[in-house]
Design an enzyme around this catalytic site. Structure first.
Site, PDB file in Angstrom:
ATOM      1  N   GLY A 187      -3.326  -4.004  -0.938  1.00  0.00           N
ATOM      2  CA  GLY A 187      -4.455  -3.100  -0.736  1.00  0.00           C
ATOM      3  C   GLY A 187      -4.097  -1.637  -0.934  1.00  0.00           C
ATOM      4  O   GLY A 187      -4.962  -0.811  -1.229  1.00  0.00           O
ATOM      5  N   SER A 188      -2.821  -1.291  -0.774  1.00  0.00           N
ATOM      6  CA  SER A 188      -2.406   0.103  -0.975  1.00  0.00           C
ATOM      7  C   SER A 188      -2.038   0.397  -2.427  1.00  0.00           C
ATOM      8  O   SER A 188      -2.025   1.562  -2.832  1.00  0.00           O
ATOM      9  CB  SER A 188      -1.202   0.423  -0.075  1.00  0.00           C
ATOM     10  OG  SER A 188      -1.559   0.327   1.282  1.00  0.00           O
ATOM     11  N   SER A 199       1.334   3.332   1.473  1.00  0.00           N
ATOM     12  CA  SER A 199       1.407   2.142   2.330  1.00  0.00           C
ATOM     13  C   SER A 199       0.560   2.393   3.564  1.00  0.00           C
ATOM     14  O   SER A 199       0.908   3.267   4.382  1.00  0.00           O
ATOM     15  CB  SER A 199       2.846   1.849   2.746  1.00  0.00           C
ATOM     16  OG  SER A 199       2.855   0.820   3.732  1.00  0.00           O
ATOM     17  N   SER A 238       0.091   0.665   6.310  1.00  0.00           N
ATOM     18  CA  SER A 238       0.790   0.435   7.580  1.00  0.00           C
ATOM     19  C   SER A 238       2.059   1.265   7.689  1.00  0.00           C
ATOM     20  O   SER A 238       2.518   1.565   8.790  1.00  0.00           O
ATOM     21  CB  SER A 238       1.168  -1.045   7.699  1.00  0.00           C
ATOM     22  OG  SER A 238       2.082  -1.385   6.663  1.00  0.00           O
ATOM     23  N   THR A 277       5.626  -1.775   4.993  1.00  0.00           N
ATOM     24  CA  THR A 277       5.776  -2.765   3.924  1.00  0.00           C
ATOM     25  C   THR A 277       7.160  -2.677   3.307  1.00  0.00           C
ATOM     26  O   THR A 277       7.576  -1.606   2.839  1.00  0.00           O
ATOM     27  CB  THR A 277       4.674  -2.539   2.866  1.00  0.00           C
ATOM     28  OG1 THR A 277       3.425  -2.737   3.512  1.00  0.00           O
ATOM     29  CG2 THR A 277       4.802  -3.474   1.693  1.00  0.00           C
ATOM     30  N   ARG A 293      -6.847  -3.236   3.314  1.00  0.00           N
ATOM     31  CA  ARG A 293      -7.862  -3.337   2.250  1.00  0.00           C
ATOM     32  C   ARG A 293      -9.177  -2.685   2.643  1.00  0.00           C
ATOM     33  O   ARG A 293      -9.980  -2.333   1.787  1.00  0.00           O
ATOM     34  CB  ARG A 293      -8.076  -4.805   1.864  1.00  0.00           C
ATOM     35  CG  ARG A 293      -8.661  -5.648   2.966  1.00  0.00           C
ATOM     36  CD  ARG A 293      -8.551  -7.108   2.628  1.00  0.00           C
ATOM     37  NE  ARG A 293      -9.175  -7.994   3.589  1.00  0.00           N
ATOM     38  CZ  ARG A 293      -8.662  -8.326   4.783  1.00  0.00           C
ATOM     39  NH1 ARG A 293      -7.482  -7.846   5.137  1.00  0.00           N
ATOM     40  NH2 ARG A 293      -9.304  -9.142   5.585  1.00  0.00           N
ATOM     41  N   GLU A 303      -8.489 -12.366   0.168  1.00  0.00           N
ATOM     42  CA  GLU A 303      -8.180 -11.948   1.543  1.00  0.00           C
ATOM     43  C   GLU A 303      -9.383 -12.038   2.483  1.00  0.00           C
ATOM     44  O   GLU A 303      -9.222 -12.364   3.654  1.00  0.00           O
ATOM     45  CB  GLU A 303      -7.626 -10.520   1.544  1.00  0.00           C
ATOM     46  CG  GLU A 303      -6.266 -10.405   0.888  1.00  0.00           C
ATOM     47  CD  GLU A 303      -5.639  -9.036   1.070  1.00  0.00           C
ATOM     48  OE1 GLU A 303      -5.528  -8.561   2.205  1.00  0.00           O
ATOM     49  OE2 GLU A 303      -5.270  -8.411   0.051  1.00  0.00           O
ATOM     50  N   HIS A 334      -6.222 -13.097 -26.536  1.00  0.00           N
ATOM     51  CA  HIS A 334      -5.031 -13.408 -27.313  1.00  0.00           C
ATOM     52  C   HIS A 334      -4.201 -14.530 -26.693  1.00  0.00           C
ATOM     53  O   HIS A 334      -3.104 -14.821 -27.162  1.00  0.00           O
ATOM     54  CB  HIS A 334      -4.178 -12.146 -27.486  1.00  0.00           C
ATOM     55  CG  HIS A 334      -4.907 -11.059 -28.216  1.00  0.00           C
ATOM     56  ND1 HIS A 334      -4.890 -10.924 -29.594  1.00  0.00           N
ATOM     57  CD2 HIS A 334      -5.734 -10.096 -27.763  1.00  0.00           C
ATOM     58  CE1 HIS A 334      -5.650  -9.907 -29.950  1.00  0.00           C
ATOM     59  NE2 HIS A 334      -6.180  -9.382 -28.851  1.00  0.00           N
ATOM     60  N   LYS A 377       5.056 -12.103   6.266  1.00  0.00           N
ATOM     61  CA  LYS A 377       5.761 -10.860   6.610  1.00  0.00           C
ATOM     62  C   LYS A 377       6.679 -11.076   7.810  1.00  0.00           C
ATOM     63  O   LYS A 377       7.790 -10.545   7.857  1.00  0.00           O
ATOM     64  CB  LYS A 377       4.752  -9.737   6.889  1.00  0.00           C
ATOM     65  CG  LYS A 377       4.118  -9.164   5.620  1.00  0.00           C
ATOM     66  CD  LYS A 377       3.220  -7.959   5.909  1.00  0.00           C
ATOM     67  CE  LYS A 377       2.700  -7.352   4.612  1.00  0.00           C
ATOM     68  NZ  LYS A 377       1.820  -6.191   4.814  1.00  0.00           N
TER      69      LYS A 377
END
Ligand code: PA5
Length: 363
Positions: free
Chosen positions: A57-58, A99, A101, A104, A151, A236, A252, A347
């Site tokens: 989201g960042s 970021s 938070s 990350t 997000r 999400e 292509h 995480k």
């Protein structure tokens, strides 16, 4: 299947993500003021190129900004979604660590390398290790309000990037674009928001048409990063598989796969084409011709066109439509759009060990 109208329809949205979009204009203004207030200890003309480092989201905030101005950018801008930073990042590179938070691990690992390169570093974050580590090193930090889902903080992450580009004269003056963007946000909330009944609400109708389907979202030029945002929001918020691709590249390669698509997949696949009135003429033709070839192999095709004068306004209109649609789709599925348990679990597992020589040294 669940309904979308009336206050009880929103009960499953435990974090209030749908109501939160209603604060977009205030978020836009606050983010702009915060980014304009930060002092930068280098002259605007010191910048030779730009890297925006972040994930999820960042990171999409960076793609959207560069997508909106891609033909008018005065210097190269790259989004980096990795632990290691590219070799070309140097002393003249404006590096924006994005970021929400500030925790990350990919971005934290990259943050230390950026300091080793003596780059022109700025962080956009609500705090975390990134905020404290960079502040302690004397790096400018653009503050973002804490306590949100990354997000859902898209505008709060995106507007500082725009302001940074503007402050370094890397884009044409943003004043009129910013005003139109605010008006677009207001209009989009009025058209797609939860108080508008499904019969008159394109976002609710879009969600309904995607129920029990797998969205394949196609973009091109301006709408390429928007397709990626839609995909991420379907993943999400609605907790469904979704995929994004871009024209002309998909013509292509990906186009060949439709002929061999197994029947169960064909019955689920819903193509969503995000179109822009300013696409290159051949891109417009490609959307039409590719649709003709692919339509027999998918369950349905939707074509949605961006509206607005500036590229930024057209982009925001589609972003808000996709955000609402993904949230309504969660409600239709009886799913809480807020928590992202899979991401959190992963995480937590990753955090059980350190993450490399370049991780935050103060950790
Ligand atoms: O939406 C999400 O929660 C994720 O995509 C996060 O944005 C991603 O994991 C990166 O986290 P952050 O934005 O806090 O750096």
């Amino acid at each position: 299947m669940f309904g979308l109208d009336g206050p009880e329809a929103l009960a499953a949205d435990s974090l209030g993500l749908i109501a939160g979009i209603g604060d977009s204009v205030a978020a836009f203004d606050e983010a702009r003021a915060a980014a304009e207030a930060v002092e930068l200890p280098w002259p605007a003309d010191a910048v030779t190129d730009v890297a925006i480092l972040g994930m999820g989201g960042s990171a999409i905030a960076a793609d959207l900004v560069t997508g909106a101005y891609r033909e008018r950018l005065r210097l190269p801008i790259t989004t980096v979604r990795d632990y290691y930073i590219p070799g070309w990042i140097g002393e003249g590179t404006l590096v924006i660590l994005s970021s929400y938070s500030g925790g990350t691990e990919e971005t934290l690992t990259a943050a230390s390398q950026v300091l080793e390169r003596n780059s022109l570093a700025v962080a956009v974050t609500s705090g975390g290790k990134l905020g404290s580590f960079y502040a302690a090193e004397g790096v400018p930090v653009i503050p973002v309000v804490p306590g949100m889902q990354p997000r859902a903080a898209l505008l709060r992450m995106m507007v500082p990037l725009l302001v940074m580009l503007d402050r370094h004269a890397l884009v044409p003056s943003l004043d009129s674009d910013m005003e139109e963007a605010r008006a677009t946000l207001t209009a989009a909330i009025a058209a797609y928001g939860p108080d508008v009944p499904e019969a008159e609400n394109p976002a609710k109708q879009l969600a309904r048409s995607l129920a029990s389907r797998v969205p394949l979202v196609w973009g091109a030029e301006l709408t390429t990063p928007i397709a990626i945002r839609w995909k991420g929001q379907f993943n999400e918020n609605a907790k469904i598989p979704a995929y994004a691709s871009a024209l002309p590249e998909l013509d292509h390669n990906e186009i060949c796969g439709f002929a061999g698509m197994p029947a169960p997949l064909s019955e689920l696949a819903q193509l969503v084409m995000l179109r822009d009135p300013r696409h290159h003429r051949q891109v417009q033709r490609r959307f039409d011709l590719t649709r003709e070839l692919v339509e027999p192999h998918v369950a349905g095709v939707l074509s949605i066109e961006a509206e607005g004068q500036s590229a930024l306004a057209r982009m925001l209109d589609l972003v808000i439509l996709g955000d609402y649609a993904s949230l309504y789709l969660a409600l239709l599925r009886g799913v809480d759009p807020g928590p992202v348990e899979m991401i959190e679990r992963l995480k937590e597992r990753l955090a059980q060990t350190g993450f490399g020589r370049s991780a935050d040294p103060s950790a």
